[in-house]
Design a protein around this motif. Structure first.
Motif, PDB file in Angstrom:
ATOM      1  N   GLN A  88     -11.079  -8.067   3.363  1.00 39.52           N
ATOM      2  CA  GLN A  88     -11.557  -8.075   1.988  1.00 39.52           C
ATOM      3  C   GLN A  88     -11.147  -6.804   1.242  1.00 39.52           C
ATOM      4  O   GLN A  88     -11.099  -6.798   0.028  1.00 39.52           O
ATOM      5  N   ARG A  89     -10.833  -5.746   1.963  1.00 41.52           N
ATOM      6  CA  ARG A  89     -10.439  -4.476   1.363  1.00 41.52           C
ATOM      7  C   ARG A  89      -9.031  -4.113   1.820  1.00 41.52           C
ATOM      8  O   ARG A  89      -8.739  -4.110   3.020  1.00 41.52           O
ATOM      9  N   LEU A  90      -8.171  -3.798   0.873  1.00 44.52           N
ATOM     10  CA  LEU A  90      -6.783  -3.477   1.176  1.00 44.52           C
ATOM     11  C   LEU A  90      -6.672  -2.243   2.068  1.00 44.52           C
ATOM     12  O   LEU A  90      -5.854  -2.219   2.981  1.00 44.52           O
ATOM     13  N   GLU A  91      -7.482  -1.230   1.839  1.00 45.97           N
ATOM     14  CA  GLU A  91      -7.362  -0.014   2.656  1.00 45.97           C
ATOM     15  C   GLU A  91      -7.680  -0.280   4.125  1.00 45.97           C
ATOM     16  O   GLU A  91      -7.110   0.356   5.018  1.00 45.97           O
ATOM     17  N   ASN A  92      -8.540  -1.258   4.404  1.00 47.07           N
ATOM     18  CA  ASN A  92      -8.822  -1.616   5.799  1.00 47.07           C
ATOM     19  C   ASN A  92      -7.610  -2.283   6.436  1.00 47.07           C
ATOM     20  O   ASN A  92      -7.299  -2.038   7.604  1.00 47.07           O
ATOM     21  N   ALA A  93      -6.919  -3.120   5.681  1.00 50.23           N
ATOM     22  CA  ALA A  93      -5.708  -3.771   6.193  1.00 50.23           C
ATOM     23  C   ALA A  93      -4.614  -2.744   6.451  1.00 50.23           C
ATOM     24  O   ALA A  93      -3.926  -2.804   7.472  1.00 50.23           O
ATOM     25  N   ILE A  94      -4.450  -1.796   5.547  1.00 49.49           N
ATOM     26  CA  ILE A  94      -3.439  -0.741   5.728  1.00 49.49           C
ATOM     27  C   ILE A  94      -3.761   0.083   6.965  1.00 49.49           C
ATOM     28  O   ILE A  94      -2.879   0.369   7.775  1.00 49.49           O
ATOM     29  N   ALA A  95      -5.020   0.452   7.145  1.00 51.49           N
ATOM     30  CA  ALA A  95      -5.421   1.271   8.295  1.00 51.49           C
ATOM     31  C   ALA A  95      -5.200   0.538   9.616  1.00 51.49           C
ATOM     32  O   ALA A  95      -4.801   1.145  10.614  1.00 51.49           O
ATOM     33  N   ALA A  96      -5.443  -0.772   9.637  1.00 52.46           N
ATOM     34  CA  ALA A  96      -5.327  -1.547  10.876  1.00 52.46           C
ATOM     35  C   ALA A  96      -3.890  -1.942  11.198  1.00 52.46           C
ATOM     36  O   ALA A  96      -3.581  -2.263  12.346  1.00 52.46           O
TER      37      ALA A  96
END
Length: 119
Positions: free
Chosen positions: A47-55
């Motif tokens: 749901q959050r782009l920064e979480n996808a980038i981090a993972a």
């Protein structure tokens, strides 16, 4: 003019600046997803782009559904999306596509916004 307006970018511009040939995994991002929030499908999209980038791992691809994405705001006016590894980011998805050819960035606009703390 507030500096945040300078960060209001189309995901298409981001793709051209930060993408690399992808040999990795495709993960999904959709602020309206209702599933597991693990990026494994449109239903379970982050749901959050920064979480996808981090993972993501180097070489991965992020498919990002239409909408406006802002970095998490905790009162720090310097927060931003920070990409330190080669990733391919594609926007313009409605949120049900199975191939890149199905996306329609003209009709399903994906924006990264610097208007943090504003609704």
């Amino acid at each position: 003019m507030p500096i945040s307006y300078f960060f209001h970018l189309s995901i298409l511009l981001i793709h051209f600046c930060f993408s690399s040939p992808s040999n990795g995994t495709v993960s999904y991002v959709d602020a309206d997803a209702t599933g597991n929030n693990d990026g494994s499908s449109w239903n379970d999209a982050y749901q959050r782009l920064e979480n996808a980038i981090a993972a993501a791992s180097p070489g991965d691809t992020l498919w990002i559904a239409q909408g406006t994405y802002k970095p998490a705001f905790d009162g720090d006016r310097s927060v931003s999306f920070h990409i330190e590894k080669p990733l391919a980011l594609y926007g313009g998805f409605q949120g049900n596509e199975t191939t890149l050819l199905e996306r329609d960035p003209a009709n399903f606009i994906t924006l990264l916004s610097g208007d943090i703390g504003l609704e």
